[in-house]
Design a protein around this motif. Structure first.
Motif, PDB file in Angstrom:
ATOM      1  N   LEU A   1      27.560  74.751  49.586  1.00 22.61           N
ATOM      2  CA  LEU A   1      28.097  75.850  47.956  1.00 22.61           C
ATOM      3  C   LEU A   1      28.201  76.561  48.413  1.00 22.61           C
ATOM      4  O   LEU A   1      27.666  77.436  48.886  1.00 22.61           O
ATOM      5  N   PRO A   2      29.387  77.275  47.496  1.00 21.53           N
ATOM      6  CA  PRO A   2      29.379  78.848  48.193  1.00 21.53           C
ATOM      7  C   PRO A   2      27.999  79.761  47.280  1.00 21.53           C
ATOM      8  O   PRO A   2      27.555  79.393  46.713  1.00 21.53           O
ATOM      9  N   GLU A   3      27.852  80.430  48.765  1.00 19.65           N
ATOM     10  CA  GLU A   3      26.546  81.064  48.717  1.00 19.65           C
ATOM     11  C   GLU A   3      26.367  82.117  47.718  1.00 19.65           C
ATOM     12  O   GLU A   3      24.878  81.789  46.841  1.00 19.65           O
ATOM     13  N   GLU A   4      27.367  82.460  46.649  1.00 21.15           N
ATOM     14  CA  GLU A   4      26.675  82.886  45.711  1.00 21.15           C
ATOM     15  C   GLU A   4      25.557  82.152  44.536  1.00 21.15           C
ATOM     16  O   GLU A   4      25.474  82.632  43.871  1.00 21.15           O
ATOM     17  N   SER A   5      26.511  81.019  44.557  1.00 18.83           N
ATOM     18  CA  SER A   5      25.583  79.945  43.899  1.00 18.83           C
ATOM     19  C   SER A   5      24.445  79.307  44.203  1.00 18.83           C
ATOM     20  O   SER A   5      23.051  78.714  44.182  1.00 18.83           O
ATOM     21  N   ALA A   6      23.604  79.523  45.687  1.00 19.61           N
ATOM     22  CA  ALA A   6      22.728  78.673  46.589  1.00 19.61           C
ATOM     23  C   ALA A   6      22.098  79.017  45.752  1.00 19.61           C
ATOM     24  O   ALA A   6      21.208  78.270  46.332  1.00 19.61           O
ATOM     25  N   TRP A   7      21.861  80.613  45.750  1.00 26.48           N
ATOM     26  CA  TRP A   7      19.858  81.223  45.831  1.00 26.48           C
ATOM     27  C   TRP A   7      19.082  80.508  44.225  1.00 26.48           C
ATOM     28  O   TRP A   7      18.542  80.090  44.057  1.00 26.48           O
ATOM     29  N   ASP A   8      20.400  80.195  43.144  1.00 25.93           N
ATOM     30  CA  ASP A   8      20.259  80.096  42.132  1.00 25.93           C
ATOM     31  C   ASP A   8      19.855  78.185  42.073  1.00 25.93           C
ATOM     32  O   ASP A   8      19.160  78.019  41.301  1.00 25.93           O
TER      33      ASP A   8
END
Ligand code: CO
Ligand code: CO
Ligand code: CO
Length: 320
Positions: A282-289
């Motif tokens: 998934l797009p990196e900006e959502s990965a940590w969430d």
């Protein structure tokens, strides 16, 4: 099946072309069927544990497509004349427990007399036709999340040799018996690109499938990959199963090491898994969430383990 003609049915959304986890067939604009079959030889001595693991392993392919299992059928090979039927009962009891935990129903099955025990399921599930997660969807800038620790193949070999502590053995069994249900239910509220589960071809082999199907290069951060306890000790003793060794050789030509990596760690990345975790893109900006969400809801080993690089150098894995 190479060389056999491909299907041309327009409702067949996922067929054999992309080495996906399951086939997907559209019934209507709202519903598609997800179908898969998987059966294995015993990976542990306890028949009840083996049943749980084999069932979780088979159900996982529906989750890996973004689907929800509805029904399952047993497939069994068993030496009825040589072994106590109680063993078979225990295998099926473990399997049924997992089918029910998945919220699915057992609707039948088929058994064959065979000198070697084998057990698994044919599973049917559903998915929205627009939300199918194939192997082909990974995009540059995606992160990779792995939801279970690696090392079940190596540990199963070490357990048979009596070289693993009881605690590590218990964790390996529970990891394999754990459904990918929670991870699958949590991930679908994120903007996903692709998903598969890590099984017989190991992390490297399944990542290569995604790299090939999506025509991208993928970087794995070797040291961030979660490992089961005592896996490194076991591999240092030379306990690499034949399937994992074959995986490593198969992937070798398509792997580039960006720095020197402990060869033992590479062996683990290639280790053939039974009922491994989901590998989510998934797009990196959502990965940590998503990782935070997974960890907070019973998927403790979830970790970001890599990223998808720019297109161009496709179908390759870089190990960093
Ligand atoms: Co799979
Ligand atoms: Co499978
Ligand atoms: Co998939």
């Amino acid at each position: 099946m190479e060389g056999l003609p491909l299907e041309e049915d327009p409702n067949l959304l996922v067929g054999r072309e992309t080495s996906d986890d399951a086939g997907v067939y559209r019934l209507s604009d709202e519903v598609a069927l997800v179908q898969t079959i998987d059966f294995i030889t015993p990976v542990v001595n306890d028949p009840y544990d083996f049943g749980r693991i084999a069932a979780a392993n088979a159900l996982s392919d529906v989750y890996a497509m973004g689907g929800r299992p509805l029904t399952a059928m047993n497939i069994v090979c068993f030496p009825v004349k040589d072994l106590d039927k109680q063993i078979l009962k225990e295998i099926l009891r473990g399997g049924l427990e997992k089918i029910h935990e998945a919220g699915a129903a057992l609707v039948g099955g088929h058994s064959v007399e065979d000198p070697e025990i084998k057990y698994g399921l044919s599973v049917t599930g559903v998915v929205h036709p627009d939300r199918v997660l194939t192997n082909a969807g990974a995009r540059p800038g995606d992160a990779l999340i792995l939801t279970k620790p690696l090392g079940t193949g190596i540990l199963a070999t070490a357990i048979k040799a009596g070289l693993v502590s009881e605690k590590a053995q218990g964790l390996a069994v529970e990891t394999m018996a754990a459904l990918n249900r929670k991870a699958a239910e949590i991930m679908v509220s994120y903007p996903l690109s692709a998903c598969t589960d890590v099984t017989g071809f190991g992390l490297l082999g399944h990542t290569l499938e995604i790299a090939t199907a999506g025509k991208v290069a993928i970087t794995i951060y070797a040291e961030r990959v979660p490992l089961l306890p005592e896996v490194l000790d076991s591999v240092r003793m030379g306990l690499l199963p034949a399937g994992s060794f074959a995986n490593r050789n198969f992937c070798a030509g398509r792997i580039r090491q960006m720095r020197s990596i402990d060869p033992m760690l590479l062996d683990i990345l290639a280790d053939a898994q039974t009922s491994g975790g989901l590998l989510i893109f998934l797009p990196e900006e959502s990965a940590w969430d998503l990782v935070g969400d997974l960890k907070a809801h019973g998927v403790p080993f979830a970790a970001v383990i890599g990223r998808v690089g720019a297109a161009g150098d496709t179908g390759m894995i870089e190990i960093a």
